[in-house]
Design a protein around this motif. Structure first.
Motif, PDB file in Angstrom:
ATOM      1  N   ASN A  68       6.662 -10.793  -8.426  1.00 14.92           N
ATOM      2  CA  ASN A  68       5.640 -10.503  -7.417  1.00 14.92           C
ATOM      3  C   ASN A  68       4.255 -10.716  -8.016  1.00 14.92           C
ATOM      4  O   ASN A  68       3.396  -9.843  -7.995  1.00 14.92           O
ATOM      5  N   LEU A  69       4.081 -11.910  -8.500  1.00 17.21           N
ATOM      6  CA  LEU A  69       2.913 -12.228  -9.323  1.00 17.21           C
ATOM      7  C   LEU A  69       1.622 -12.280  -8.509  1.00 17.21           C
ATOM      8  O   LEU A  69       1.608 -12.746  -7.371  1.00 17.21           O
ATOM      9  N   LEU A  84     -10.622  -2.420  -6.837  1.00 15.97           N
ATOM     10  CA  LEU A  84      -9.218  -2.014  -6.937  1.00 15.97           C
ATOM     11  C   LEU A  84      -8.486  -2.908  -7.944  1.00 15.97           C
ATOM     12  O   LEU A  84      -8.531  -4.138  -7.850  1.00 15.97           O
ATOM     13  N   ALA A  85      -7.804  -2.287  -8.907  1.00 12.80           N
ATOM     14  CA  ALA A  85      -7.010  -3.060  -9.868  1.00 12.80           C
ATOM     15  C   ALA A  85      -5.847  -3.721  -9.150  1.00 12.80           C
ATOM     16  O   ALA A  85      -5.143  -3.081  -8.355  1.00 12.80           O
ATOM     17  N   LEU A  86      -5.641  -5.001  -9.411  1.00 13.46           N
ATOM     18  CA  LEU A  86      -4.522  -5.691  -8.765  1.00 13.46           C
ATOM     19  C   LEU A  86      -3.207  -5.085  -9.255  1.00 13.46           C
ATOM     20  O   LEU A  86      -3.051  -4.758 -10.426  1.00 13.46           O
ATOM     21  N   SER A  87      -2.269  -4.944  -8.323  1.00 15.59           N
ATOM     22  CA  SER A  87      -0.964  -4.372  -8.624  1.00 15.59           C
ATOM     23  C   SER A  87       0.012  -4.789  -7.539  1.00 15.59           C
ATOM     24  O   SER A  87      -0.364  -4.887  -6.364  1.00 15.59           O
ATOM     25  N   SER A  88       1.251  -5.009  -7.941  1.00 17.71           N
ATOM     26  CA  SER A  88       2.256  -5.356  -6.933  1.00 17.71           C
ATOM     27  C   SER A  88       2.427  -4.237  -5.921  1.00 17.71           C
ATOM     28  O   SER A  88       2.816  -4.472  -4.786  1.00 17.71           O
ATOM     29  N   ARG A  89       2.119  -3.022  -6.341  1.00 17.70           N
ATOM     30  CA  ARG A  89       2.328  -1.897  -5.419  1.00 17.70           C
ATOM     31  C   ARG A  89       1.205  -1.776  -4.385  1.00 17.70           C
ATOM     32  O   ARG A  89       1.331  -1.016  -3.423  1.00 17.70           O
ATOM     33  N   ASN A  90       0.120  -2.527  -4.547  1.00 20.30           N
ATOM     34  CA  ASN A  90      -0.950  -2.487  -3.542  1.00 20.30           C
ATOM     35  C   ASN A  90      -0.435  -2.922  -2.173  1.00 20.30           C
ATOM     36  O   ASN A  90      -0.978  -2.519  -1.146  1.00 20.30           O
ATOM     37  N   ARG A  91       0.603  -3.739  -2.175  1.00 22.74           N
ATOM     38  CA  ARG A  91       1.099  -4.220  -0.880  1.00 22.74           C
ATOM     39  C   ARG A  91       1.753  -3.110  -0.063  1.00 22.74           C
ATOM     40  O   ARG A  91       2.061  -3.294   1.113  1.00 22.74           O
ATOM     41  N   TYR A  92       2.030  -1.973  -0.688  1.00 20.90           N
ATOM     42  CA  TYR A  92       2.543  -0.827   0.075  1.00 20.90           C
ATOM     43  C   TYR A  92       1.450  -0.156   0.899  1.00 20.90           C
ATOM     44  O   TYR A  92       1.737   0.667   1.771  1.00 20.90           O
ATOM     45  N   LEU A  93       0.183  -0.459   0.612  1.00 17.07           N
ATOM     46  CA  LEU A  93      -0.927   0.236   1.281  1.00 17.07           C
ATOM     47  C   LEU A  93      -1.164  -0.312   2.693  1.00 17.07           C
ATOM     48  O   LEU A  93      -1.151  -1.530   2.892  1.00 17.07           O
ATOM     49  N   ASP A  94      -1.386   0.589   3.656  1.00 12.94           N
ATOM     50  CA  ASP A  94      -1.798   0.086   4.973  1.00 12.94           C
ATOM     51  C   ASP A  94      -3.306  -0.187   4.943  1.00 12.94           C
ATOM     52  O   ASP A  94      -3.966   0.050   3.926  1.00 12.94           O
ATOM     53  N   ALA A 144      -2.888   8.530  -9.191  1.00 14.46           N
ATOM     54  CA  ALA A 144      -2.972   9.350  -7.988  1.00 14.46           C
ATOM     55  C   ALA A 144      -2.193   8.691  -6.869  1.00 14.46           C
ATOM     56  O   ALA A 144      -1.969   7.474  -6.873  1.00 14.46           O
ATOM     57  N   ARG A 145      -1.788   9.535  -5.948  1.00 15.65           N
ATOM     58  CA  ARG A 145      -0.984   9.058  -4.839  1.00 15.65           C
ATOM     59  C   ARG A 145      -1.870   9.000  -3.597  1.00 15.65           C
ATOM     60  O   ARG A 145      -2.596   9.943  -3.295  1.00 15.65           O
ATOM     61  N   LEU A 146      -1.783   7.868  -2.914  1.00 19.37           N
ATOM     62  CA  LEU A 146      -2.516   7.690  -1.659  1.00 19.37           C
ATOM     63  C   LEU A 146      -1.456   7.404  -0.602  1.00 19.37           C
ATOM     64  O   LEU A 146      -0.840   6.335  -0.609  1.00 19.37           O
ATOM     65  N   GLY A 147      -1.225   8.389   0.287  1.00 17.65           N
ATOM     66  CA  GLY A 147      -0.094   8.242   1.201  1.00 17.65           C
ATOM     67  C   GLY A 147       1.186   8.192   0.387  1.00 17.65           C
ATOM     68  O   GLY A 147       1.420   9.033  -0.480  1.00 17.65           O
ATOM     69  N   GLN A 148       1.995   7.188   0.609  1.00 18.95           N
ATOM     70  CA  GLN A 148       3.267   7.057  -0.100  1.00 18.95           C
ATOM     71  C   GLN A 148       3.118   6.275  -1.408  1.00 18.95           C
ATOM     72  O   GLN A 148       4.084   6.133  -2.150  1.00 18.95           O
ATOM     73  N   THR A 149       1.929   5.755  -1.656  1.00 22.27           N
ATOM     74  CA  THR A 149       1.792   4.805  -2.754  1.00 22.27           C
ATOM     75  C   THR A 149       1.117   5.459  -3.955  1.00 22.27           C
ATOM     76  O   THR A 149       0.071   6.098  -3.821  1.00 22.27           O
ATOM     77  N   ARG A 150       1.727   5.263  -5.102  1.00 24.32           N
ATOM     78  CA  ARG A 150       1.171   5.825  -6.325  1.00 24.32           C
ATOM     79  C   ARG A 150       0.438   4.708  -7.070  1.00 24.32           C
ATOM     80  O   ARG A 150       1.010   3.654  -7.351  1.00 24.32           O
ATOM     81  N   LEU A 151      -0.835   4.939  -7.345  1.00 23.88           N
ATOM     82  CA  LEU A 151      -1.644   3.928  -8.032  1.00 23.88           C
ATOM     83  C   LEU A 151      -2.082   4.451  -9.389  1.00 23.88           C
ATOM     84  O   LEU A 151      -2.297   5.655  -9.562  1.00 23.88           O
TER      85      LEU A 151
END
Lengths: 280, 280
Positions: free
Chosen positions: A28-29, A178-188, A261-268
């Motif tokens: 997920n580059l 915002l630091a790029l991360s594959s988990r950013n795609r979980y954010l609405d 920290a967690r924002l909604g369901q996503t941990r960043l």
């Protein structure tokens, strides 16, 4: 670019190479990974990017199953960058039998991420060691985004006498920080807009220290409060010695300020390095 | 023959070698070690013998301090054998900082020797991994005398994907059957005469199985009784599956019969391999 899935094939292919860089990824580059690839290419003549979503480093309740897997797009991006080899083993290849030989880690692994994700670093370090042994690179590239991982890898290389140079790549950020991360795609959409606040509060701590503030406890508390006021659940805000990641004292010259920290369901997670101005 | 004490020097010296065998030892070399060296020389063009008494694998009450250290004689023997390199690091070289990165091991490591010497295999495997990483050999030689260690090294190589071929050397014995060991020198004259009984009771078990006896419990008990009757304190007599070292069942084709017992102040171990005759 060659896509290789077997260890035997990879070893045969690398036999004659004398300048190999490994960039271990979970796929997920994004531009962050690609900057690590560029770093690898600057240091060696043969760049191997591994793509493997490592079950060992996910806790039972974590997002292993839904972790984004985008092999086709990933390979397209790497091909455009003229990467030499993509190593994409499946689970049976890396873990043909239950992985009983694992690593015990220094106390640093039990703090910060390790405190919130017990077993996480054990899984990370074990797969990194295996990938090192499989690839036998001269150089391996890790991002500063995963700062604690980077420092643990450096210590592992030293304590296990691995003949590998570890090179750290800077965190790549979106325009808002915002630091790029594959988990950013979980954010609405709303969360995405809010998400840059984590980087902002870490930068605020850095600025306050630069301005002379030495009450680290107060700075951490302010940051947590700011995050909480905007709907975040913060896991930790830490001001650490860069090498040991133990809580910094004002005498420490080189600091790392880390947050999760967690924002909604996503941990960043995010972090920022900071060197104290020399005392006068 | 070169005697090298620094990791950097060793790596530089091995840079151009493509066929390296490592023979890890704790020194005090005897004919058993020398047969491993000969095996190494048959398989590769550059033989490295390491000599390092590894504190990590001694329990607090064990014989680390009085373990025989005979570096001059050892080097003389190795020179006569045309060994290429002797690697003799000191403790600060291998353990410049407390060794926090260690290995967790499969359950096999907690049985037999592991049950009587808790932490022993953790220390052994950690230093073996470090020596592998320092030397990066194509081949490494281990004696069957330390059978459980040999099987653990084989599993480690597989599970950590180390690109190293493990070759096992047969146990070398004195004329009366006693397995050669550096610890034999702790035996007084009377004990030395008695010491071969350990090998004898293991051979007796093998002969009884070959003759059709399948009551393994009875065979083990007889062996322990024989040893006890001659003043030994036996730690274990075990009839095991060769690969897993779990207790053998009569269906297992390839057995290892292992024993450990104390004679006076000296603890001796020995073992014997045995393959069941094919069923008719």
């Amino acid at each position: 670019m060659e896509i290789i899935t077997s260890i035997t094939t990879l070893r045969a292919r690398l036999q004659a190479e004398t300048s190999i860089a490994l960039v271990p990824t979970m796929g997920n580059l994004h531009a962050g990974h690609l900057s690590l690839v560029r770093l690898a290419q600057q240091h060696t003549t043969c760049t191997v990017v591994s793509i493997f979503v490592n079950r060992l480093q996910f806790l039972p309740h974590e997002d292993f199953d839904r972790y984004p897997r985008t092999a086709v797009e990933d390979c397209q991006l790497l091909k455009e960058m003229d990467v030499n080899i993509v190593f994409m083993p499946d689970e049976k290849t890396l873990y043909p039998v239950p992985q009983e030989f694992r690593l015990t880690l220094p106390a640093m692994a039990d703090t910060l991420e390790g405190a919130f994700r017990p077993g996480f670093f054990n899984g990370v370090m074990t797969v990194v060691l295996k990938l090192f042994n499989i690839t036998q690179p001269q150089v391996a590239i890790f991002g500063k985004k995963d700062y604690q991982q980077l420092q643990l890898v450096r210590q592992m290389v030293e304590q296990l006498n691995l003949p590998i140079e570890i090179i750290a790549g800077d965190t790549i950020r979106a325009e808002d920080g915002l630091a790029l991360s594959s988990r950013n795609r979980y954010l609405d959409a709303a969360e995405r807009q809010e998400a840059s606040r984590l980087a902002a509060v870490l930068a605020q701590i850095k600025n306050n220290i630069a301005s002379g503030e030495r009450n680290f406890g107060k700075l951490r508390q302010q940051a947590s409060q700011t995050l909480a006021a905007h709907g975040w659940q913060s896991n930790y805000i830490a001001i650490c010695n860069q090498q040991t990641l133990s809580p910094a004292i004002p005498d420490d010259g080189h600091l790392a300020i880390l947050g999760a920290a967690r924002l909604g369901q996503t941990r960043l997670i995010d972090n920022i390095e900071f060197s104290m101005p020399a005392a006068e």
